[in-house]
Write a protein that holds these residues in place. Structure first.
Motif, PDB file in Angstrom:
ATOM      1  N   LEU A 370       0.836  -1.207   0.000  1.00  0.00           N
ATOM      2  CA  LEU A 370       0.000   0.000   0.000  1.00  0.00           C
ATOM      3  C   LEU A 370       0.868   1.253   0.000  1.00  0.00           C
ATOM      4  CD1 LEU A 370      -2.829  -0.898   2.530  1.00  0.00           C
ATOM      5  CD2 LEU A 370      -2.952  -0.827   0.053  1.00  0.00           C
ATOM      6  N   ALA A 371       2.060   1.129   0.589  1.00  0.00           N
ATOM      7  CA  ALA A 371       2.931   2.301   0.716  1.00  0.00           C
ATOM      8  C   ALA A 371       3.337   2.854  -0.635  1.00  0.00           C
ATOM      9  CB  ALA A 371       4.174   1.955   1.528  1.00  0.00           C
ATOM     10  N   HIS A 372       3.391   2.002  -1.667  1.00  0.00           N
ATOM     11  CA  HIS A 372       3.751   2.576  -2.970  1.00  0.00           C
ATOM     12  C   HIS A 372       2.665   2.402  -4.013  1.00  0.00           C
ATOM     13  CE1 HIS A 372       6.612  -0.831  -1.925  1.00  0.00           C
ATOM     14  NE2 HIS A 372       5.659  -1.432  -2.560  1.00  0.00           N
ATOM     15  N   ALA A 373       1.422   2.335  -3.545  1.00  0.00           N
ATOM     16  CA  ALA A 373       0.311   2.248  -4.501  1.00  0.00           C
ATOM     17  C   ALA A 373       0.263   3.507  -5.363  1.00  0.00           C
ATOM     18  CB  ALA A 373      -0.998   2.085  -3.737  1.00  0.00           C
ATOM     19  N   ASP A 374      -0.034   3.328  -6.653  1.00  0.00           N
ATOM     20  CA  ASP A 374      -0.178   4.470  -7.561  1.00  0.00           C
ATOM     21  C   ASP A 374      -1.642   4.846  -7.747  1.00  0.00           C
ATOM     22  OD1 ASP A 374       2.632   4.937  -8.751  1.00  0.00           O
ATOM     23  OD2 ASP A 374       2.372   2.770  -8.790  1.00  0.00           O
ATOM     24  N   GLY A 375      -2.498   4.080  -7.115  1.00  0.00           N
ATOM     25  CA  GLY A 375      -3.927   4.321  -7.226  1.00  0.00           C
ATOM     26  C   GLY A 375      -4.607   3.184  -6.491  1.00  0.00           C
ATOM     27  N   VAL A 376      -5.907   3.303  -6.305  1.00  0.00           N
ATOM     28  CA  VAL A 376      -6.625   2.277  -5.551  1.00  0.00           C
ATOM     29  C   VAL A 376      -7.841   1.839  -6.361  1.00  0.00           C
ATOM     30  CG1 VAL A 376      -7.956   1.820  -3.468  1.00  0.00           C
ATOM     31  CG2 VAL A 376      -5.860   3.173  -3.327  1.00  0.00           C
ATOM     32  N   LEU A 377      -8.021   0.522  -6.439  1.00  0.00           N
ATOM     33  CA  LEU A 377      -9.250  -0.017  -7.018  1.00  0.00           C
ATOM     34  C   LEU A 377     -10.133  -0.422  -5.840  1.00  0.00           C
ATOM     35  CD1 LEU A 377      -7.597  -2.121  -9.810  1.00  0.00           C
ATOM     36  CD2 LEU A 377      -9.533  -0.609 -10.213  1.00  0.00           C
ATOM     37  N   LEU A 378     -11.130   0.372  -5.570  1.00  0.00           N
ATOM     38  CA  LEU A 378     -12.006   0.079  -4.433  1.00  0.00           C
ATOM     39  C   LEU A 378     -13.169  -0.775  -4.940  1.00  0.00           C
ATOM     40  CD1 LEU A 378     -12.371   0.699  -1.417  1.00  0.00           C
ATOM     41  CD2 LEU A 378     -13.886   2.560  -2.103  1.00  0.00           C
ATOM     42  N   VAL A 379     -13.197  -2.011  -4.492  1.00  0.00           N
ATOM     43  CA  VAL A 379     -14.232  -2.936  -4.955  1.00  0.00           C
ATOM     44  C   VAL A 379     -15.393  -2.875  -3.960  1.00  0.00           C
ATOM     45  CG1 VAL A 379     -14.712  -5.305  -5.626  1.00  0.00           C
ATOM     46  CG2 VAL A 379     -12.431  -4.364  -5.935  1.00  0.00           C
ATOM     47  N   THR A 380     -16.521  -2.447  -4.434  1.00  0.00           N
ATOM     48  CA  THR A 380     -17.644  -2.129  -3.555  1.00  0.00           C
ATOM     49  C   THR A 380     -18.807  -3.074  -3.794  1.00  0.00           C
ATOM     50  OG1 THR A 380     -16.942   0.155  -3.701  1.00  0.00           O
ATOM     51  CG2 THR A 380     -19.118  -0.234  -2.806  1.00  0.00           C
ATOM     52  N   ASP A 381     -19.204  -3.759  -2.753  1.00  0.00           N
ATOM     53  CA  ASP A 381     -20.391  -4.597  -2.829  1.00  0.00           C
ATOM     54  C   ASP A 381     -21.484  -3.880  -2.040  1.00  0.00           C
ATOM     55  OD1 ASP A 381     -22.311  -6.467  -2.879  1.00  0.00           O
ATOM     56  OD2 ASP A 381     -21.186  -8.028  -1.821  1.00  0.00           O
ATOM     57  N   VAL A 382     -22.352  -3.170  -2.758  1.00  0.00           N
ATOM     58  CA  VAL A 382     -23.340  -2.355  -2.047  1.00  0.00           C
ATOM     59  C   VAL A 382     -24.322  -3.235  -1.278  1.00  0.00           C
ATOM     60  CG1 VAL A 382     -23.173  -0.395  -3.609  1.00  0.00           C
ATOM     61  CG2 VAL A 382     -24.817  -2.196  -4.094  1.00  0.00           C
ATOM     62  N   LEU A 383     -24.457  -4.504  -1.691  1.00  0.00           N
ATOM     63  CA  LEU A 383     -25.392  -5.391  -0.996  1.00  0.00           C
ATOM     64  C   LEU A 383     -24.941  -5.664   0.432  1.00  0.00           C
ATOM     65  CD1 LEU A 383     -26.176  -7.919  -3.840  1.00  0.00           C
ATOM     66  CD2 LEU A 383     -27.616  -6.083  -2.950  1.00  0.00           C
ATOM     67  N   ALA A 384     -23.676  -5.373   0.745  1.00  0.00           N
ATOM     68  CA  ALA A 384     -23.183  -5.579   2.096  1.00  0.00           C
ATOM     69  C   ALA A 384     -23.437  -4.365   2.984  1.00  0.00           C
ATOM     70  CB  ALA A 384     -21.691  -5.894   2.066  1.00  0.00           C
ATOM     71  N   ALA A 385     -23.869  -3.264   2.374  1.00  0.00           N
ATOM     72  CA  ALA A 385     -24.080  -2.051   3.168  1.00  0.00           C
ATOM     73  C   ALA A 385     -25.374  -2.180   3.959  1.00  0.00           C
ATOM     74  CB  ALA A 385     -24.131  -0.840   2.243  1.00  0.00           C
ATOM     75  N   PRO A 386     -25.334  -1.983   5.276  1.00  0.00           N
ATOM     76  CA  PRO A 386     -26.549  -2.098   6.101  1.00  0.00           C
ATOM     77  C   PRO A 386     -27.673  -1.198   5.587  1.00  0.00           C
ATOM     78  CG  PRO A 386     -24.595  -1.898   7.483  1.00  0.00           C
ATOM     79  CD  PRO A 386     -24.142  -1.701   6.077  1.00  0.00           C
ATOM     80  N   VAL A 387     -27.330   0.006   5.138  1.00  0.00           N
ATOM     81  CA  VAL A 387     -28.368   0.947   4.700  1.00  0.00           C
ATOM     82  C   VAL A 387     -29.089   0.404   3.465  1.00  0.00           C
ATOM     83  CG1 VAL A 387     -26.642   2.288   3.423  1.00  0.00           C
ATOM     84  CG2 VAL A 387     -28.818   3.337   4.003  1.00  0.00           C
ATOM     85  N   VAL A 388     -28.363  -0.320   2.615  1.00  0.00           N
ATOM     86  CA  VAL A 388     -28.986  -0.912   1.424  1.00  0.00           C
ATOM     87  C   VAL A 388     -29.819  -2.133   1.827  1.00  0.00           C
ATOM     88  CG1 VAL A 388     -28.526  -2.026  -0.792  1.00  0.00           C
ATOM     89  CG2 VAL A 388     -27.154  -0.067  -0.072  1.00  0.00           C
ATOM     90  N   ARG A 389     -29.265  -2.933   2.717  1.00  0.00           N
ATOM     91  CA  ARG A 389     -29.989  -4.144   3.141  1.00  0.00           C
ATOM     92  C   ARG A 389     -31.332  -3.793   3.782  1.00  0.00           C
ATOM     93  NH1 ARG A 389     -26.366  -8.475   3.404  1.00  0.00           N
ATOM     94  NH2 ARG A 389     -28.091  -9.802   4.072  1.00  0.00           N
ATOM     95  N   ARG A 390     -31.322  -2.698   4.536  1.00  0.00           N
ATOM     96  CA  ARG A 390     -32.569  -2.296   5.202  1.00  0.00           C
ATOM     97  C   ARG A 390     -33.633  -1.910   4.182  1.00  0.00           C
ATOM     98  NH1 ARG A 390     -29.152  -0.125   9.133  1.00  0.00           N
ATOM     99  NH2 ARG A 390     -29.107   1.941   8.166  1.00  0.00           N
ATOM    100  N   ALA A 391     -33.199  -1.415   3.042  1.00  0.00           N
ATOM    101  CA  ALA A 391     -34.162  -0.937   2.048  1.00  0.00           C
ATOM    102  C   ALA A 391     -34.761  -2.070   1.215  1.00  0.00           C
ATOM    103  CB  ALA A 391     -33.482   0.075   1.129  1.00  0.00           C
ATOM    104  N   LEU A 392     -34.203  -3.275   1.361  1.00  0.00           N
ATOM    105  CA  LEU A 392     -34.668  -4.374   0.501  1.00  0.00           C
ATOM    106  C   LEU A 392     -36.019  -4.911   0.986  1.00  0.00           C
ATOM    107  CD1 LEU A 392     -31.385  -6.414  -0.068  1.00  0.00           C
ATOM    108  CD2 LEU A 392     -32.426  -4.676  -1.532  1.00  0.00           C
ATOM    109  N   HIS A 393     -36.898  -5.244   0.015  1.00  0.00           N
ATOM    110  CA  HIS A 393     -38.181  -5.859   0.343  1.00  0.00           C
ATOM    111  C   HIS A 393     -37.995  -7.359   0.465  1.00  0.00           C
ATOM    112  CE1 HIS A 393     -39.480  -1.943  -0.434  1.00  0.00           C
ATOM    113  NE2 HIS A 393     -39.494  -2.020  -1.769  1.00  0.00           N
ATOM    114  N   ALA A 394     -39.091  -8.028   0.810  1.00  0.00           N
ATOM    115  CA  ALA A 394     -39.058  -9.453   1.131  1.00  0.00           C
ATOM    116  C   ALA A 394     -38.306 -10.308   0.106  1.00  0.00           C
ATOM    117  CB  ALA A 394     -40.481  -9.972   1.303  1.00  0.00           C
ATOM    118  N   GLY A 395     -38.736 -10.335  -1.132  1.00  0.00           N
ATOM    119  CA  GLY A 395     -38.131 -11.231  -2.126  1.00  0.00           C
ATOM    120  C   GLY A 395     -36.683 -10.852  -2.435  1.00  0.00           C
ATOM    121  N   ASP A 396     -36.411  -9.557  -2.394  1.00  0.00           N
ATOM    122  CA  ASP A 396     -35.078  -9.077  -2.742  1.00  0.00           C
ATOM    123  C   ASP A 396     -34.038  -9.511  -1.726  1.00  0.00           C
ATOM    124  OD1 ASP A 396     -35.877  -7.979  -5.025  1.00  0.00           O
ATOM    125  OD2 ASP A 396     -35.942  -5.901  -4.322  1.00  0.00           O
ATOM    126  N   THR A 397     -34.428  -9.659  -0.474  1.00  0.00           N
ATOM    127  CA  THR A 397     -33.466 -10.059   0.547  1.00  0.00           C
ATOM    128  C   THR A 397     -32.852 -11.409   0.201  1.00  0.00           C
ATOM    129  OG1 THR A 397     -34.942  -8.974   2.107  1.00  0.00           O
ATOM    130  CG2 THR A 397     -33.136 -10.260   3.035  1.00  0.00           C
TER     131      THR A 397
END
Ligand SMILES: [Zn+2]
Ligand SMILES: [Zn+2]
Length: 563
Positions: A370-397
């Motif tokens: 990390l000390a000599h990274a030239d950039g960062v690829l941030l891999v984001t799984d929004v399904l892991a975000a609590p705020v997104v999970r709370r918004a999901l309806h029954a079937g989507d969960t």
């Protein structure tokens, strides 16, 4: 004037005349010739490999012979000087004074042949010549010594000039190499876990015997080439062909890709929680880069056979199971690719650390790359975000569950590693971040969330992750967003458009290092869709609009925090 006095004067005069005559007519030249030929013979040591006792073999750690000018030349010069001095001493004491004067002339024998004179007069004459001859020997030795000292001085100056020229070549070679590396931005770093350390010079292996040369650069072992102990000459600078030799890391002794010393390295870590889809995305990126290389001037090749093997293993596991194997081990080995466009090339180090690596500060600190990274690829799984999970309806969960969401939300993952990146390199504010939202295929099937759309940052804000977008925009020099289905981009029946989209974050980060591939990213086929989205969003809340505009300064251009 008495007779004995006269006789003494005549004899003295005769002695002086004989002394000077013999010295100038014969002795001096004899002394000079013998001393110089002895010196020359001493200076000319046997060719390398011979068993000349005057050559002391080098016993240091470097498997090369020290350059002649840096050691043996001075030894040889000393031997030559000693030989000349010894010759003069031998000629004077043993030959002239000992043999010719004492044992021949004073005994009434011929000085040259040692034959006894036939009669008493002859013997007397020879004895009378003895003092003159001794004087001649002394004069010859003295004059020869003075002249030889002059020659030695002249010779020493010559040798010093040779050494200076060699030294100048060494300095010039080193300076040229340093400038060349500076111009191309080459800083060599180890790609291996547990090391990741920078080094100024790799260990090079002799193609003849495999000996490890740790000092293969202009220096005491040679300016432009070093001679290995096996006798093979190795080029000692990048410009003269050192890049063709196999190289190893001087710290951990593992093999380095051939391009490591000649190409600027770009370090890109994939950061994301466990099961965020990092490895799938990595596979999609590799496929995507290959796809771009068919369509454009981009060239992509694996930096070493190990990398090709690793990529193949990854591809096979995806084809067989549909899932990438969970990344193993504490620290990742970088996957190395040579990416080129036009005349420029970059050696891309892609790190795929396992998600657990960013759980706490201690394990994050272990990720030394990390000390000599030239950039960062941030891999984001929004399904892991609590705020997104709370918004999901029954079937989507259930549908979200089937997509194996990451163990840690994107905000938490980012918070875990970002402080460390700052601490390790202290330069986060100068780095770009490419945020890739993964599992687009799963997101597309959810009814509870708006469909992922360009601009992705606006969509992220819409589903409640505006905090993340704001933090990324604030912390990094530049931030861009993508949403990708790695599943649709890999394996059998992969979509070419999705593949190329998966590679876009890498290309964008590479373009920030001076590789001219920004054009590929900018000509996105979905530009029209993005403009539509923007138009639609203009009618929505003021804060959102500001966010969107903020993130969209110049289409395809990243916003910048640095003035
Ligand atoms: Zn060798
Ligand atoms: Zn290493």
């Amino acid at each position: 004037m008495t007779d004995p006095e006269l006789i003494a004067r005549i004899l003295g005069g005769l002695t002086g005349v004989v002394g000077v005559a013999v010295c100038l007519g014969y002795g001096l030249w004899r002394f000079l010739a013998l001393a110089l030929s002895a010196a020359w013979a001493a200076f000319r040591t046997e060719p390398p490999g011979g068993n000349d006792p005057r050559i002391t073999p080098y016993t240091g750690p470097e498997p090369a012979r020290p350059a002649y000018w840096s050691g043996q030349m001075w030894l040889d010069a000393r031997f030559a000087g000693q030989a000349a001095a010894l010759t003069v001493r031998y000629l004077l004491t043993r030959h002239w004074l000992g043999l010719v004067v004492r044992r021949r002339l004073l005994q009434g024998r011929n000085g040259q042949t040692g034959e006894l004179a036939a009669n008493g007069f002859g013997r007397l004459l020879l004895r009378l010549l003895a003092p003159g001859t001794a004087l001649a020997a002394l004069l010859s030795a003295l004059l020869a010594s003075v002249l030889l000292a002059g020659v030695a001085l002249f010779f020493a100056v010559e040798l010093a000039l040779v050494a200076l020229a060699a030294l100048a070549a060494v300095l010039a070679g080193r300076a040229a190499e340093r400038l060349w590396k500076l111009a191309l931005g080459i800083r060599m770093k180890c790609p291996y876990p547990g090391c990741y350390r920078p080094f100024p010079l790799a260990v090079h292996l002799c193609p003849g015997c495999g000996a490890a040369h740790r000092e293969l650069r202009p220096g005491a072992f040679g300016a432009l080439r070093h001679v290995c102990r096996c006798g093979k000459a190795l080029p000692s600078t990048l410009m003269t062909g050192r890049r063709g030799l196999a190289a190893r890391c001087p710290h951990c002794d593992r093999n380095l890709p051939p391009a490591v010393g000649t190409t600027r390295v770009v370090h890109l870590p994939l950061i994301g929680g466990t099961s965020a889809g990092k490895t799938m995305l990595l596979a999609a990126m590799l496929d995507g880069l290959r796809s771009w290389s068919h369509e454009s001037g981009l060239t992509v090749e694996y930096a070493s056979p190990d990398d090709l093997r690793e990529a193949n293993t990854l591809g096979q596991s995806l084809n067989r199971t549909g899932w990438a194997l969970k990344t193993q081990g504490g620290q990742p080995r970088a996957l190395m690719l040579l990416v080129g466009h036009g005349r420029r090339r970059r050696l891309l180090y892609l790190y795929d650390p396992m998600g657990e690596s960013f759980r706490d500060a201690d394990t994050t600190r272990g990720q030394g790359y990390l000390a000599h990274a030239d950039g960062v690829l941030l891999v984001t799984d929004v399904l892991a975000a609590p705020v997104v999970r709370r918004a999901l309806h029954a079937g989507d969960t259930e549908r979200a569950e089937a997509a194996r969401p990451a163990d840690l939300g994107p905000v938490e993952t980012y918070a875990g590693f970002t402080g460390e990146l700052q601490g390790l390199g202290g330069r986060r504010g100068r780095l770009p971040v490419a945020t890739v939202v993964t599992k687009r295929d799963a997101l597309d099937r959810l009814d509870s969330l708006p469909r992922p759309a360009e601009p992705v940052e606006a969509w992220l804000a819409e589903i409640g992750l505006d905090e993340l977008v704001r933090a990324l925009g604030h912390d990094f020099a530049a931030a861009r967003y993508w949403v990708v289905s790695a599943r649709a981009a890999t394996g059998a029946g992969a979509l070419d458009s999705e593949r190329r989209r998966a590679a876009e974050p890498v290309l964008w980060l590479l373009s920030r290092t001076g590789l001219r591939v920004g054009g590929l990213v900018r000509d996105r086929p979905d530009a029209q869709a993005r403009r539509d989205t923007r138009a639609r969003r203009d009618t929505e809340g003021a804060q959102d609009v500001r966010d969107v505009q903020d993130a969209q300064v110049g289409h395809g251009e990243e916003r910048s925090n640095t003035p």
